[in-house]
Design a protein around this motif. Structure first.
Motif: not given
Length: 311
Positions: A67-89
């Motif tokens: 889905a990211v590839a459909t709108v971003a010209p390149e893959m993200p350079r930063y990835l922010v985790n909002t907390h440590f839980h596995g469903d987000h990370a």
């Protein structure tokens, strides 16, 4: 409708989808927002991009990447985790190009927890998940510049966990809250703080967000703060009354009426939320360590079974 048709319909209903919530700002929403069906975010500006959270399983995160590839010209350079839980990370490793950013305790807690979440629901097809904790950590806050977009990463205090981050885009007035706030889903303070969550919601409301992308559930407006605060204050009152009456959190949960909160998903979270509120009434500091395994087991007892994880 055949069994295969029903399975395909369910798959489509639960598939994540990108929603553009401001110019170049997207929410990746995974319905229905229940256990392990979390949201992510994407910022695209001047050919650069940054991601907020991933997903629980390899397959779901690979869908996110597509889905990211459909709108971003390149893959993200930063990835922010909002907390440590596995469903987000757990899906961090699917974005090897990105520097993973998180609170300093997010790295500590993620490393300590490892892949423990997968043992709670062994029937889930997690994939070949590899732990990829933050390699860039902060204590109070850090600002990312994604092309011409300012992305403020803020540690608002103990709430859902002790290491929450929110991501604030002041120009677009879009706020990604992680699980500090959930939309149509029961708040969850087992590893954080009820009182701390109330204070954090107050701080987040003051930012003046127009659009709120919660950790789970549909994209919302600032009204989602009001629902969250009302629930948390109700938990505090229920805990105070039940403690005075000599009831355990489990007894209090069984005796109460959910009222306006009955429509929120995953209502069984009331039991660990009450246990956390009891601890704070007895003097525990926000975010103080409790026996998470025991709290989760008590919730399962109340629910009558393990909550359903559809990751």
């Amino acid at each position: 409708m055949t069994t295969s048709d029903r399975a395909l319909t369910t798959e489509r209903e639960l598939a994540g989808r990108l929603e553009e919530v401001a110019d170049g700002v997207f929410a990746y929403v995974q319905p229905d927002g229940g256990w392990c069906l979390s949201n992510a975010g994407l910022v695209v500006s001047d050919g650069r991009s940054a991601l907020v959270d991933t997903a629980a399983t390899e397959a779901r995160t690979r869908r996110l990447r597509a889905a990211v590839a459909t709108v971003a010209p390149e893959m993200p350079r930063y990835l922010v985790n909002t907390h440590f839980h596995g469903d987000h990370a757990f899906g961090n490793f699917v974005f090897p190009e990105a520097v993973v950013v998180g609170h300093e305790r997010t790295r500590t807690e993620m490393t300590a927890a490892g892949l423990h979440l997968t043992t709670l629901w062994p029937e889930v097809c997690w994939g070949d998940v590899e732990l990829a904790p933050p390699t860039l950590t902060y204590r109070d806050g850090v600002t990312l510049h994604v092309g011409g977009t300012v992305v403020e990463v803020i540690h608002p205090g103990p709430a859902h966990t002790s290491n929450d981050s929110v991501v604030w885009l002041p120009e677009q007035r879009v706020l990604f809250t992680g699980d500090v706030v959930m939309s149509g889903v029961t708040p969850f303070c087992m590893m954080g703080s009820v009182s701390g969550s109330i204070e954090v919601v107050r701080r987040l409301r003051a930012l003046g967000a127009r659009t709120v992308v919660a950790g789970h559930g549909p994209v919302a407006g600032p009204e989602v703060f009001d629902v969250t605060e009302r629930y948390l204050r109700w938990v505090q009152r229920l805990a105070a009354d039940a403690l005075a009456a000599g009831l355990t959190p489990l007894e209090a949960a069984r005796d109460c009426e959910l009222g306006e909160f009955a429509a929120l998903l995953d209502s069984e979270r009331l039991v660990p939320n009450l246990r956390r509120a009891y601890a704070e009434l007895r003097g525990a500091q926000p975010g103080a360590a409790l026996d998470v395994g025991a709290l989760f087991a008590e919730m399962v007892t109340f629910h009558g079974r393990l909550p359903t994880c559809r990751a």
